[in-house]
Design a protein around this motif. Sequence first.
Motif, PDB file in Angstrom:
ATOM      1  N   LYS A  56       4.025  -0.027  -7.894  1.00 58.85           N
ATOM      2  CA  LYS A  56       2.922  -0.468  -7.036  1.00 58.85           C
ATOM      3  C   LYS A  56       2.560  -1.925  -7.304  1.00 58.85           C
ATOM      4  O   LYS A  56       2.253  -2.684  -6.379  1.00 58.85           O
ATOM      5  CB  LYS A  56       1.695   0.419  -7.228  1.00 58.85           C
ATOM      6  CG  LYS A  56       0.543   0.079  -6.285  1.00 58.85           C
ATOM      7  CD  LYS A  56      -0.643   0.986  -6.486  1.00 58.85           C
ATOM      8  CE  LYS A  56      -1.746   0.678  -5.462  1.00 58.85           C
ATOM      9  NZ  LYS A  56      -2.156  -0.737  -5.471  1.00 58.85           N
ATOM     10  N   GLU A  57       2.609  -2.342  -8.572  1.00 59.45           N
ATOM     11  CA  GLU A  57       2.317  -3.730  -8.909  1.00 59.45           C
ATOM     12  C   GLU A  57       3.318  -4.670  -8.232  1.00 59.45           C
ATOM     13  O   GLU A  57       2.950  -5.721  -7.700  1.00 59.45           O
ATOM     14  CB  GLU A  57       2.346  -3.923 -10.421  1.00 59.45           C
ATOM     15  CG  GLU A  57       1.176  -3.278 -11.154  1.00 59.45           C
ATOM     16  CD  GLU A  57       1.260  -3.495 -12.655  1.00 59.45           C
ATOM     17  OE1 GLU A  57       2.145  -4.251 -13.106  1.00 59.45           O
ATOM     18  OE2 GLU A  57       0.454  -2.883 -13.390  1.00 59.45           O
ATOM     19  N   ASP A  88       2.585  -4.805  -4.507  1.00 60.76           N
ATOM     20  CA  ASP A  88       1.434  -5.678  -4.252  1.00 60.76           C
ATOM     21  C   ASP A  88       1.840  -7.149  -4.364  1.00 60.76           C
ATOM     22  O   ASP A  88       1.414  -7.990  -3.556  1.00 60.76           O
ATOM     23  CB  ASP A  88       0.304  -5.377  -5.239  1.00 60.76           C
ATOM     24  CG  ASP A  88      -0.349  -4.024  -4.985  1.00 60.76           C
ATOM     25  OD1 ASP A  88      -0.146  -3.463  -3.883  1.00 60.76           O
ATOM     26  OD2 ASP A  88      -1.053  -3.527  -5.882  1.00 60.76           O
ATOM     27  N   GLU A 107       3.652  -8.284  -1.273  1.00 60.28           N
ATOM     28  CA  GLU A 107       2.734  -8.535  -0.157  1.00 60.28           C
ATOM     29  C   GLU A 107       1.992  -9.854  -0.339  1.00 60.28           C
ATOM     30  O   GLU A 107       1.783 -10.606   0.628  1.00 60.28           O
ATOM     31  CB  GLU A 107       1.735  -7.384  -0.040  1.00 60.28           C
ATOM     32  CG  GLU A 107       2.352  -6.058   0.356  1.00 60.28           C
ATOM     33  CD  GLU A 107       3.014  -6.105   1.724  1.00 60.28           C
ATOM     34  OE1 GLU A 107       2.501  -6.819   2.605  1.00 60.28           O
ATOM     35  OE2 GLU A 107       4.051  -5.438   1.902  1.00 60.28           O
ATOM     36  N   ARG A 108       1.612 -10.159  -1.574  1.00 61.56           N
ATOM     37  CA  ARG A 108       0.865 -11.401  -1.822  1.00 61.56           C
ATOM     38  C   ARG A 108       1.761 -12.626  -1.665  1.00 61.56           C
ATOM     39  O   ARG A 108       1.306 -13.677  -1.196  1.00 61.56           O
ATOM     40  CB  ARG A 108       0.235 -11.349  -3.216  1.00 61.56           C
ATOM     41  CG  ARG A 108      -0.854 -10.271  -3.339  1.00 61.56           C
ATOM     42  CD  ARG A 108      -1.437 -10.192  -4.724  1.00 61.56           C
ATOM     43  NE  ARG A 108      -2.237 -11.362  -5.044  1.00 61.56           N
ATOM     44  CZ  ARG A 108      -2.834 -11.550  -6.210  1.00 61.56           C
ATOM     45  NH1 ARG A 108      -2.725 -10.629  -7.168  1.00 61.56           N
ATOM     46  NH2 ARG A 108      -3.557 -12.632  -6.425  1.00 61.56           N
TER      47      ARG A 108
END
Length: 271
Positions: A240-241, A244, A247-248
Motif C-alpha cells: 500500500k505504501e 500511495d 499515485e503521489r
Amino acid sequence: MVIVRDPLDPKVSMWHFLAYYLRFTREREGLSLTQWGKIIGMARSSVSNIEAGRAKLQVDYARRLDVKFETGGLFELLLWYARMAHDPNWFKQYSQHERQAAEIKVFHGQAVPLLLQTDDYTRAYGRLSTAKDREGVLAGRLARKRAVLEREDPPYIWALLDESALARRVGGDAVMRAQLQHLLEMAERWNVILRIVPFLAGEHLGSEGFFQLIGLPDRDIAYAGAQGAGRLIEMPDEIKEFADTFERIGAKADSQDASRELIRQYLERYT
C-alpha cells in the motif's frame, strides 16, 4: 496425481523453513494433506504445493493455523519473517508473477523500464553486466519482456518515467532515436498509459529508486529495485505504501498528451 516431495532444506531460506515446519507440524499431528487442507480451507493440491515450495502460504491461512493449534501467532510471525527476509529464489517467483499479471504499474527515474525498451536499448545496458554469462542475462531480459507483451491477454501497463530517462543518452543517438519512437508507439497501445515527470515538476518521491506494482488475479505484490539486486514485497501494508507513492509521483507527472509532446522534443534532439 499430486507428487509429494521430500521436505525442503530449512537452511536455504525462511520460505523453505516455513514450508518445512508446516509439513513437520502436519505430520506430527498425524494429518493427511486433505485433512490439513480442511482446517485452513485449502485444497489438498494447494497444501502439497506450499510444502514443496511451489506456492506460498498467505496470511489468512497462517492465522487459521494459529487459532487451530493455539500457537500464539507463530505461523503468522514465521510468515512475516519469510516475507521480510532475502529469498534466493525471489527473481524466479517475480518473473512468474510478471507473466501472470493483470496490471503492472512501474516507476523509473533513470532509465526506460524493460517492458518499454527496444532490444537495442536492452543490449546497451546488458553490456554493463558483470555476470559471467552476459549473453544469458541479456537473453533472459528479452525473454521476460516478450513473455509479458506477447501474451494473448497482455496486462494493463501504467508507466511513470522521470524526464531523466529521456535525457540519458543510452547506446548512442541511433539507439535513442529508435527508443523514443518506440515509446511513442507504445503510448498509443490500448493497454499502455505512459506519463513523464518533467524536470520542472521539481522534487518527488521517486528519488529513492525504481519500483513496480504487479496486480495478480488474487492479490498484489511489489518489487523494489536496488543496486545489484532487488526485493520482492508481499506484505499488504508495504505494498500500500508503494501504491500511495506511485499515485503521489503521478500527481506531478504530465498528462498523456503533454508526455508524448515531451518525448517528441527529445526525439528531435537525437535526430
